[in-house]
Each structure stands twice: as C-alpha cells, then as structure tokens.
Design an enzyme around this catalytic site. Sequence first.
Site, PDB file in Angstrom:
ATOM      1  N   CYS A  43       0.849  -1.199   0.000  1.00 27.07           N
ATOM      2  CA  CYS A  43       0.000   0.000   0.000  1.00 27.07           C
ATOM      3  C   CYS A  43       0.880   1.243   0.000  1.00 27.07           C
ATOM      4  O   CYS A  43       2.064   1.177   0.332  1.00 27.07           O
ATOM      5  CB  CYS A  43      -0.874   0.012   1.236  1.00 27.07           C
ATOM      6  SG  CYS A  43      -1.902  -1.448   1.316  1.00 27.07           S
ATOM      7  N   TYR A 184      -5.801 -13.331  -3.513  1.00 26.62           N
ATOM      8  CA  TYR A 184      -5.306 -12.808  -2.235  1.00 26.62           C
ATOM      9  C   TYR A 184      -6.071 -13.417  -1.066  1.00 26.62           C
ATOM     10  O   TYR A 184      -7.275 -13.186  -0.921  1.00 26.62           O
ATOM     11  CB  TYR A 184      -5.448 -11.283  -2.244  1.00 26.62           C
ATOM     12  CG  TYR A 184      -4.961 -10.579  -0.995  1.00 26.62           C
ATOM     13  CD1 TYR A 184      -3.726 -10.884  -0.425  1.00 26.62           C
ATOM     14  CD2 TYR A 184      -5.725  -9.578  -0.396  1.00 26.62           C
ATOM     15  CE1 TYR A 184      -3.268 -10.228   0.703  1.00 26.62           C
ATOM     16  CE2 TYR A 184      -5.280  -8.907   0.734  1.00 26.62           C
ATOM     17  CZ  TYR A 184      -4.054  -9.246   1.279  1.00 26.62           C
ATOM     18  OH  TYR A 184      -3.609  -8.577   2.395  1.00 26.62           O
ATOM     19  N   HIS A 187      -3.190 -12.087   5.406  1.00 24.80           N
ATOM     20  CA  HIS A 187      -3.215 -10.924   6.304  1.00 24.80           C
ATOM     21  C   HIS A 187      -4.528 -10.726   7.057  1.00 24.80           C
ATOM     22  O   HIS A 187      -4.734  -9.651   7.628  1.00 24.80           O
ATOM     23  CB  HIS A 187      -2.914  -9.632   5.506  1.00 24.80           C
ATOM     24  CG  HIS A 187      -1.519  -9.565   4.997  1.00 24.80           C
ATOM     25  ND1 HIS A 187      -1.203  -9.163   3.712  1.00 24.80           N
ATOM     26  CD2 HIS A 187      -0.331  -9.853   5.597  1.00 24.80           C
ATOM     27  CE1 HIS A 187       0.113  -9.206   3.540  1.00 24.80           C
ATOM     28  NE2 HIS A 187       0.656  -9.617   4.666  1.00 24.80           N
ATOM     29  N   ASP A 279       3.524  -8.988   9.847  1.00 24.03           N
ATOM     30  CA  ASP A 279       4.266  -9.207   8.610  1.00 24.03           C
ATOM     31  C   ASP A 279       5.264  -8.077   8.360  1.00 24.03           C
ATOM     32  O   ASP A 279       6.301  -8.287   7.747  1.00 24.03           O
ATOM     33  CB  ASP A 279       3.262  -9.296   7.450  1.00 24.03           C
ATOM     34  CG  ASP A 279       3.829 -10.055   6.268  1.00 24.03           C
ATOM     35  OD1 ASP A 279       4.646 -10.961   6.507  1.00 24.03           O
ATOM     36  OD2 ASP A 279       3.461  -9.737   5.132  1.00 24.03           O
TER      37      ASP A 279
END
Length: 703
Positions: A43, A184, A187, A279
């Site tokens: 991001c 995806y 997370h 992460d």
Amino acid sequence: MPDLKSAAPSAALAETSRYDILFEPVAIGPVVARNRFYQVPHCNGMGYRDPTALAHMRGVKAEGGWAVVCTEQVEFHHSSDITPFIELRLWDDRDIPALARMVDNIHEHGSLAGIELAYNGMNGPNLYSREVPMGPSHLPVATFTYDPVQARRMDKDDIRNLRKWHLAAVRRAKAAGFDLVYVYAAHALGFLHHFLSRRYNDRTDEYGGSLENRTRLLREIIMETKDAVGDTCAVPCRISVDELLGEEGLYREEVEDMIGLMADLPDLWDVTLAGWENDSRTSRFGEEGEQEPFISGIRRLTAKPVVGVGRYTSPDRMVSLVKRGILDMIGCARPSIADPFLPNKIREGRLEDIRECIGCNICVSGDFTQSPIRCTQNPTMAEEWRKGWHPERIRARTSEKPVLIVGAGPAGLEAAQALGKRGYEVSLAEAGTELGGRVAKEARLPGLSAWGRVAEYRKGQLHKLPNVSVYFDSRLDAETILGFEAPRIVIATGATWRSDGVGHRHTRPIPIAADAKIFSPTDILNGRLPVSGPVVVWDDDHYYMAGVIAELLAAKGLDVSYVTPASEASTWTRATMEQHFIQKRLLEKGVHIATFRSLDAIAADTARTSCVFTGRIEEMEAASVVLVTGRLPEERLYLDLLARRDDWADAGIENVTAIGDALAPATIAHAVYAGRRYAEELDEPPLPEGALPFRREIAELTP
Ligand code: ADP
Ligand code: SF4
C-alpha cells in the site's frame, strides 16, 4: 579540521559473482521473471486518487531491477470498499486505463506487472459505497476503528456472485496488461482469509467446518482465475502461514495441510504472516528475516516457486535463502521503497550504494494517514511524478556557486550528498565529532540501532564525492560564516527538546519547582539520565521517544510511570503499526501506564496530574520527571545571520536557508526530505506566482 574523505573507499566490486544466483530467471506459470527480485504488493496512500504518481513510482521500481512489480490491494467490486484507506479500484472498465498506465511503466523496463485483487469483506465498513459488508459469518466488521457495522453472512447466491465479480475483475486485469493476477487470501484482510480461518468462519455448509470445506472457495477461485487468464498470465496465491494466535487463528500446521490440498494449483505461493503488523514489524520489534522460521519448509510442500518477505537488504542473506531452499524469489516491500534500485546495485556490485531500509514504518503511515507514501531513507518516494525526483539521478548543477551547510544531521547530510551529486562545491560543518545528528544519537537507544543507516548511507555517498568537504569540531557562528565566502548558506542545526512542559496539551510552560529533577530527551541522548526513582515519563509527543525512554529507564531498574493525556502509550505509532508492541513491551518491563492524565505541575518529589475529563487531581511520587513534549529549533545562528543581512553583500552571501528541524522540528523523514528539497530546488527558476510546488491529478468532471 579533519577531512572525512581521508578514509579508505569500500571494495565490494570484486565480489559480484557470488550474487549471480539472485539474477537467475524464474518461471512463474506461463511467464518468466528475469531475476529473483520480487516487489510484493504494498500500500502507499496514493491508489485511485493519484494514479499517475503511483504509475511512475512503480515504474521506477522496474527501472531499478525488480523482476516483478505488484500493485497494492485492488478492490475488485464496489460492494467492498476499505474507505478511508486509499487503495486501487477495479470496479468497472473505467478503472482499466489508470492500471494500464502503471503496467506500461513497469513493462517499459522489462519487468512483470502483478495485480493483487482484493475483496475486503468484513474488513471494510463500506463507508463509501454504503453496501452491506459480507463475510462467511454474521460478525461485526473487523476494523481497528471498531466501526459500528456488521457484516452479513453470505448465502450461496452471494458466493456465486462474488465468484462472478472476481472473474470479471480478472478479465479486466488481463485487459489492463497484467502478467500476474493474484488470488489474495492473506493478512486476515479479505474474504478468502476469512473463509479459511475458523476465527471468522462458523458455517455449517460445504464452505465451513473441515479444512477441505474452508479451503473450497479459495480452490474454486484459483481454478476459475487460471481458466480465465489462459496461458498468458500467472496466478500467484498469497496466504498467511500463521496468525500468531495459536489454534484460535490460522497456524502453521493447519496452513501446511491447506497448502497440501492445493499444492500445485497456483503458479506461485506468496507466504506472509498475519496480520499486517506481524508481517511488517518495525526494526524495533523484529530483525531482518524475522519471518524465516515461519516460511521455511513451505517450499517442500509445492513444486511451484515460493516468495516471502523479511525486510531483506543483505544480499548474502538473500543468497542463503535461495541456496537453503527457503525461497525462490526474494520478496520485498520496504527494502524496495527505501531503495528502488536494490537489485541493480547488487548486480553491479555497488553494495555500498544500497540505501538500506531502517524498519521505521513511516512508509506504512502514508497508508494509515491516507497521504502519499513517504520514506525516511528515500525522500524521492512518491515524488517521482509529483516533483520529477529520481532516487538515483539528479540534475547537474546550473551554477558554480559553492554551498556551506551547517549541521550534519539527516537534513544537512542529505542536502550535502544530493548537492554533491549535482556537482556543487559543498562544505559541511558539524559542531560535533560524528555525522548523523539526531539519528546518530537515537540509534543508541534501545531497539533503534538500524536507524543509524540514515547516516551510514549518506556517509558512504560523501566518501565518493571529492567536491564535498566535511569539517568536524566546527561549531560555526554568524561571524565565521560571514568570513567563509560561500554564497549559499544552509542552516541545518537541528532542534532541542523543551524542558518547560510545552507540547500538544500545554501550550504555555507549566509550573516547575526550582529543585525538581527534570530531564528532557536531549539530556538522555547526551547521556544525562535520572539515577533515582520513581521516575515519571510524561508523553505529550505521542510518537516513539517517550516509550523508548521509559523502556531504557525500566531496564536500568528504575520504577517508571508513563503518563499520557492520550488513551494509550505512543498513540501516533498506530500509524506505524507499533502501538500494540510498544504498550506490550512497557507493561512487560513493569512500566505503569497512566492514560487520560495530564501532567500539570512538578514539585521537588511529586508531579501533579489531573484527569483529562474530570480535572480530578492526583499527586504522583516523582524523584525525577522526564518531559517528552515539544522541541525548539536551534535557530540562533539562523536568526543572527538574518539580523546581519546588511553585511551579506560584502561577505558574498546571496541567501541563507534554514531546513529540517532547525526550521520546524518533525520526523527524521521530514528532515531528509527537507535536505533533498533544498538540493533539488537550488538554482531552479522561481515558480510562477500561485503555482503549486508539485503536480497533482484532478478528476475529470462528468458532463
Ligand atoms: P536535522 O534532523 O534537521 O537534520 P539534527 O538535530 O539531527 O537536525 O542535526 C543537527 C546537527 O547540527 C547536529 O549534529 C549538531 O551538532 C549540528 N549543529 C548545531 N549547531 C551547529 C553549529 N552552530 N555549527 C555546526 N553544527 C551545528
Ligand atoms: Fe524502510 Fe522506514 Fe523507508 Fe519504510 S519508511 S521503507 S520502514 S526506511
């Protein structure tokens, strides 16, 4: 005056070949990556608002040698938006051109472009679209802002629709030119992870319960995606190997079984930890390669290439990961932000030129504050198009006039190296005996050693610049500067922490008894520490400093109370994803944390605090008080020079400019940026009246 350049130059060039393994091509399904360097999705706070700036940022990564360059998460349907965060969107065909522009910029440099299609589901409160969020179960949305919204349990029609929407987005991604189309599932940030995890999935149909059932949707989506992209695109799957919640969340053994059910289905496995804060830990809470124990062994479960991250900046470490069969491709987000040219520098044997990530997560704060990503180490990040800056290139000088820089902190060092690269004659005068200013000192605080890289990189660059002279032990005053005969003067003298209590809460000094033992962070950084407790650390700065000092003092065995008017310790570090780790560490070190309290007055042995809501007063025992509040610019020299403006012409001075903390104290990233900005703008023609100093993109009005 000692000259820095007398030190021996570094000699990395001879050792290039041992890194050859990093430059082997890797087949990912039907496409081939030209080397093992893989910029994983990250991001950046630009997304749909700044598509051209974003396209250029990704293009520079490709130019720097990353074989694969990915987007951030791309919302693929309007029924799941993650407002207020600014990510990319692929809601209909009108979103394709912005993405295609990015793909073109990546392809221009021979790299593969990857897109991370995301449907946040119960992570998105849908503040923009006002649609009802959906997930595997009826649950409150999983946002850290605790939005008062629930996600609805998807029925079979919803699942069918979602698969259809995903497929439509896959086709659009292909039309935009992407070479890798992600599925995806990592997370804890999207519907696929939610379906995988028993924490979120309480279904009793064929999509819930057993492992096979919980992976069903993921398998269906991977298969459909592969069918849709045909033989021109690869389909990586991003999955989290551990949520670090024990058996309550996804854990390694379970994920191994999951991968076992679909080992060779995707074209690549991109393995992470969940959530994002685990992460992308800061260097204060996780070393380079912190994830290695979690990702090793995954490669044995599949014939497909595996990519993983670990804030890797050491080429030897990268080689070892490949040789030991842990990773096929070196995944990087932050190291690629700090140095978009990391791969090329390794290939060319220019290891000393690598701008190593310091692990501060200022980049992450761009996403959390919905502002274009900024990086402490790389001031050109997000300015590639906005300002035309480049991490490795800078215009040659357009005048012969030398520059004197006073102060070798992050601002002065960056200005010196960037001006030096432009070809200016630069003198850098430093009052002390080391380079780095605040970073050199702060790097000695607990957990912050990696921050020294801000000075190390710039020191290394100065070594190579014969036109930059460095003078230590040189505290300059106005008189000396007037005699120096440099037409341009840069004041980068930094700032000092206040000792009068003025900060965010108190905008006027607080009452402090003459015999009270008061310390500021400047004292601590200069080695003057409280020796007796109890110590009250008053945090009215709200970034890392008070937490680090409390940790330092507690480690010395002092009884420490941390007082803050905020609801939690170091509250701004939510934006760097550290708050939880900081508070945990303080509590574990025995620091007493008093929240919602204002420190209002200090006597010899007590501190008077009050509740920020009721005003109820409480006296706290305090043999020493550390005030972490505001700072004052070290502007004496600047003001003295301004006061002698009439003498400038005789002294050959054209202008005097204060930069960095000497102008207004802020983060290290601000100071580095200020130094770069001075260097970029020197001798540039002034902007026309009213012109913005950066480019921006304005949405076209619908007729
Ligand atoms: P910034 O973050 O803006 O770069 P720092 O506080 O990190 O600022 O660095 C300022 C540096 O300037 C320090 O290393 C300090 O020793 C040096 N300095 C301050 N005043 C003078 C001066 N009058 N002459 C030379 N160096 C100075
Ligand atoms: Fe690394 Fe900090 Fe730059 Fe992020 S902002 S890439 S953590 S140096």
